[in-house]
Write a protein that holds these residues in place. Structure first.
Motif, PDB file in Angstrom:
ATOM      1  N   MET A   1      44.736  47.592 -26.464  1.00 16.24           N
ATOM      2  CA  MET A   1      43.905  49.226 -26.809  1.00 16.24           C
ATOM      3  C   MET A   1      44.771  49.696 -27.591  1.00 16.24           C
ATOM      4  N   ASN A   2      43.972  50.388 -28.770  1.00 13.73           N
ATOM      5  CA  ASN A   2      44.349  51.414 -29.367  1.00 13.73           C
ATOM      6  C   ASN A   2      44.519  52.814 -28.272  1.00 13.73           C
ATOM      7  N   LYS A   3      45.229  53.032 -27.800  1.00 12.34           N
ATOM      8  CA  LYS A   3      45.163  54.648 -27.040  1.00 12.34           C
ATOM      9  C   LYS A   3      44.658  55.669 -27.910  1.00 12.34           C
ATOM     10  N   PRO A   4      45.605  56.403 -28.267  1.00 16.59           N
ATOM     11  CA  PRO A   4      45.181  56.939 -29.189  1.00 16.59           C
ATOM     12  C   PRO A   4      44.016  57.364 -29.411  1.00 16.59           C
ATOM     13  N   PHE A   5      43.486  56.567 -30.616  1.00 11.54           N
ATOM     14  CA  PHE A   5      42.094  56.154 -30.896  1.00 11.54           C
ATOM     15  C   PHE A   5      40.809  56.645 -30.151  1.00 11.54           C
ATOM     16  N   THR A   6      41.033  55.450 -28.717  1.00 13.10           N
ATOM     17  CA  THR A   6      40.203  55.781 -27.713  1.00 13.10           C
ATOM     18  C   THR A   6      40.147  56.859 -27.076  1.00 13.10           C
ATOM     19  N   ASN A   7      41.233  57.568 -26.926  1.00 14.06           N
ATOM     20  CA  ASN A   7      41.288  58.501 -25.809  1.00 14.06           C
ATOM     21  C   ASN A   7      40.739  59.706 -26.640  1.00 14.06           C
ATOM     22  N   LYS A   8      40.852  59.244 -28.104  1.00 17.33           N
ATOM     23  CA  LYS A   8      40.453  60.613 -28.277  1.00 17.33           C
ATOM     24  C   LYS A   8      38.675  60.782 -28.416  1.00 17.33           C
ATOM     25  N   ILE A   9      38.479  59.682 -28.694  1.00 18.27           N
ATOM     26  CA  ILE A   9      36.700  59.847 -28.316  1.00 18.27           C
ATOM     27  C   ILE A   9      36.565  60.156 -27.171  1.00 18.27           C
ATOM     28  N   LEU A  10      36.403  59.312 -25.932  1.00 20.78           N
ATOM     29  CA  LEU A  10      36.893  60.140 -24.647  1.00 20.78           C
ATOM     30  C   LEU A  10      36.736  61.355 -24.673  1.00 20.78           C
ATOM     31  N   THR A  11      37.484  61.961 -25.065  1.00 21.01           N
ATOM     32  CA  THR A  11      37.833  63.645 -24.456  1.00 21.01           C
ATOM     33  C   THR A  11      36.657  64.284 -25.965  1.00 21.01           C
ATOM     34  N   GLN A 181      29.484  55.595 -25.389  1.00 18.15           N
ATOM     35  CA  GLN A 181      28.542  56.576 -25.983  1.00 18.15           C
ATOM     36  C   GLN A 181      28.830  57.398 -27.300  1.00 18.15           C
ATOM     37  N   GLY A 182      30.473  57.816 -26.242  1.00 17.93           N
ATOM     38  CA  GLY A 182      30.678  58.269 -27.936  1.00 17.93           C
ATOM     39  C   GLY A 182      31.391  57.935 -29.089  1.00 17.93           C
ATOM     40  N   ILE A 183      31.809  56.703 -28.774  1.00 17.25           N
ATOM     41  CA  ILE A 183      31.584  56.346 -31.176  1.00 17.25           C
ATOM     42  C   ILE A 183      30.589  55.713 -31.442  1.00 17.25           C
ATOM     43  N   MET A 184      29.538  55.379 -30.714  1.00 11.30           N
ATOM     44  CA  MET A 184      28.123  55.763 -31.262  1.00 11.30           C
ATOM     45  C   MET A 184      27.841  57.177 -31.351  1.00 11.30           C
ATOM     46  N   ASP A 185      28.281  58.248 -30.653  1.00  6.55           N
ATOM     47  CA  ASP A 185      27.349  59.700 -31.223  1.00  6.55           C
ATOM     48  C   ASP A 185      28.758  59.903 -32.190  1.00  6.55           C
ATOM     49  N   LEU A 186      29.828  59.790 -32.198  1.00  6.46           N
ATOM     50  CA  LEU A 186      30.505  60.286 -33.219  1.00  6.46           C
ATOM     51  C   LEU A 186      30.360  59.892 -34.586  1.00  6.46           C
ATOM     52  N   GLY A 187      29.698  58.925 -34.650  1.00  3.91           N
ATOM     53  CA  GLY A 187      29.118  58.033 -35.845  1.00  3.91           C
ATOM     54  C   GLY A 187      27.720  58.976 -36.655  1.00  3.91           C
ATOM     55  N   ALA A 188      27.501  58.937 -35.326  1.00  5.48           N
ATOM     56  CA  ALA A 188      25.886  59.346 -35.725  1.00  5.48           C
ATOM     57  C   ALA A 188      25.833  60.864 -36.083  1.00  5.48           C
ATOM     58  N   THR A 189      26.997  61.724 -35.519  1.00  6.95           N
ATOM     59  CA  THR A 189      26.672  63.240 -35.761  1.00  6.95           C
ATOM     60  C   THR A 189      28.210  64.064 -36.241  1.00  6.95           C
ATOM     61  N   ILE A 190      29.265  63.272 -36.489  1.00  7.06           N
ATOM     62  CA  ILE A 190      30.293  63.688 -36.770  1.00  7.06           C
ATOM     63  C   ILE A 190      31.015  62.752 -38.360  1.00  7.06           C
ATOM     64  N   CYS A 191      30.723  61.178 -38.331  1.00  8.47           N
ATOM     65  CA  CYS A 191      30.922  60.424 -39.253  1.00  8.47           C
ATOM     66  C   CYS A 191      29.780  59.995 -39.773  1.00  8.47           C
ATOM     67  N   SER A 192      28.804  61.148 -40.169  1.00  5.90           N
ATOM     68  CA  SER A 192      27.593  61.039 -41.002  1.00  5.90           C
ATOM     69  C   SER A 192      27.902  59.528 -41.980  1.00  5.90           C
ATOM     70  N   ARG A 193      26.662  59.259 -42.241  1.00  7.42           N
ATOM     71  CA  ARG A 193      26.613  58.070 -43.802  1.00  7.42           C
ATOM     72  C   ARG A 193      27.423  59.560 -45.071  1.00  7.42           C
ATOM     73  N   SER A 194      26.308  60.989 -45.441  1.00  9.39           N
ATOM     74  CA  SER A 194      27.240  61.329 -46.869  1.00  9.39           C
ATOM     75  C   SER A 194      27.586  62.551 -45.613  1.00  9.39           C
ATOM     76  N   LYS A 195      28.516  62.930 -45.916  1.00  4.40           N
ATOM     77  CA  LYS A 195      29.071  64.537 -45.977  1.00  4.40           C
ATOM     78  C   LYS A 195      29.480  64.603 -45.631  1.00  4.40           C
ATOM     79  N   PRO A 196      30.785  63.536 -44.276  1.00  2.40           N
ATOM     80  CA  PRO A 196      31.202  63.058 -42.755  1.00  2.40           C
ATOM     81  C   PRO A 196      31.874  65.184 -42.349  1.00  2.40           C
ATOM     82  N   LYS A 197      31.735  65.202 -41.333  1.00  2.00           N
ATOM     83  CA  LYS A 197      32.275  66.244 -41.016  1.00  2.00           C
ATOM     84  C   LYS A 197      33.703  66.542 -40.488  1.00  2.00           C
ATOM     85  N   CYS A 198      34.837  65.442 -41.595  1.00  4.50           N
ATOM     86  CA  CYS A 198      36.495  65.188 -41.092  1.00  4.50           C
ATOM     87  C   CYS A 198      36.366  66.772 -40.692  1.00  4.50           C
ATOM     88  N   ASN A 199      36.588  68.083 -40.752  1.00  5.71           N
ATOM     89  CA  ASN A 199      37.258  68.560 -40.385  1.00  5.71           C
ATOM     90  C   ASN A 199      37.118  69.092 -38.765  1.00  5.71           C
TER      91      ASN A 199
END
Ligand code: SF4
Length: 346
Positions: A1-11, A181-199
């Motif tokens: 498991m890529n712990k940092p990736f997973t933990n960041k999504i959980l937090t 739920q976290g990774i789905m929500d992140l994709g839907a609200t932050i990493c959106s198709r256009s203009k992802p909110k990387c900040n």
């Protein structure tokens, strides 16, 4: 498991997750199944009212399975991709007849149900049963292909495999529902198709798409196949008591199983169709403005031909697919969006 990736999504989910979506409140395997299928190809904001009405009318597998498909399609009307509703209904019948209306909890049983693929099965198992199964819906594909800079169109089997492998290694054993739920929500609200909110993204420091400024290039776009153009000529018959004649369409093909104004096929004319089906001669046809409507594989040009009858409607000649309906049509039958608009404007 890529712990940092997973933990960041959980937090991130703890603070920012969309925990108030209707299917997240008192979730059950059934409600998660319905929401996951509705969310395939459709935005959350569109799904919410459909989900609420659907669950109100069909609160359980048992109720759904004992209803009529026409009514199920009625509650799906306007949501599109009607094969989803037909499959949900077929699956509910299978569960009703073979499994006492209980939703199964094993991957092998779930994946056999009509309309459920690997990602939907994974989502149900992770969210409803807290089992370690990964998912790969559109949002997750976008996050993973950007974060890991996976190039190549998503339709390629090798790319699919790569993304599934990445999804697997990041999916934790504990907090599986929260992570999913976290990774789905992140994709839907932050990493959106256009203009992802990387900040605002918890993954931004190590995200390769952000580092290489390739957010707009990933996931790689597939070569779009040109849509076929199709003209649909409809007979819009309305009588003096505001009843209209609708046809139940065949299960296969455009708007399968839904009701529509009857379609005039090649070799027929409006006049010949009415003569054949209703046994009357007509002398006036009003051509209504054509309607453009786009489906996944077709660009439709719908051409309505309106015929107003001055007297009571004639009976249809033993054609079981034709039915008279009073306007407004109630929602115990499925009607595609452009046909509903046409009816509302009569
Ligand atoms: S940093 Fe930007 S591109 Fe990368 S995962 Fe986050 S939102 Fe998506």
């Amino acid at each position: 498991m890529n712990k940092p990736f997973t933990n960041k999504i959980l937090t991130w989910y703890d603070v920012n997750g969309r925990k108030d979506l209707p299917w997240k409140i008192n979730p059950s395997p059934y409600s998660i199944w319905i929401s996951e299928v509705m969310l395939q190809q459709t935005q959350v904001v569109t799904v919410i009212p459909y989900f609420l009405k659907f669950m109100d009318r069909f609160p359980s597998i048992d109720v759904l399975a004992r209803s009529q498909l026409d009514e199920v399609l009625g509650y799906w009307s306007g949501l599109g991709y009607y094969a989803r509703a037909r499959n949900i209904y077929r699956a509910s019948r299978i569960l009703y007849l073979d499994n006492k209306s209980i939703f199964p909890n094993s991957y092998d049983e779930i994946i056999k149900l009509p309309g459920i693929g690997r990602s939907t099965a994974g989502a149900i198992l992770a969210l409803a049963y807290k089992k370690k199964f990964s998912i790969l819906d559109g949002n997750v594909k976008r996050v993973l292909s950007r974060y890991y800079r996976v190039k190549g169109t998503l339709e390629k089997a090798s790319i699919q495999k790569k993304l599934w492998d990445l999804s697997d290694i990041n999916t934790p054993t504990k907090s599986i529902a929260k992570y999913t739920q976290g990774i789905m929500d992140l994709g839907a609200t932050i990493c959106s198709r256009s203009k992802p909110k990387c900040n605002l993204c918890p993954l931004s420091i190590n995200c390769l798409a952000r580092i290489y400024h390739e957010q707009d290039l990933l996931p790689s776009k597939k070569l779009r196949q040109k849509k076929k153009k199709k003209d649909i000529n409809l007979v819009v018959i309305i009588d003096n008591e505001k009843s209209i004649l609708l046809e139940k369409r065949q299960e296969r093909g455009i708007w399968g199983g839904l009701y529509s104004f009857p379609e005039i096929l090649d070799g027929q004319t409006c006049t010949s169709w009415v003569k054949e089906k209703l046994g009357i001669n007509i002398n006036r046809i009003d051509k209504l403005p054509p309607i453009r409507h786009s489906l996944t594989h077709y660009d439709l040009l719908i051409k309505p031909n309106k015929i107003k009858l001055d007297s009571r409607l004639p009976e249809t000649k033993n054609d079981e697919q034709l039915y008279w309906h009073k306007v407004p049509v109630d929602n115990n039958i499925g009607i595609a969006k452009p046909i509903s608009s046409l009816i509302n404007n009569l």
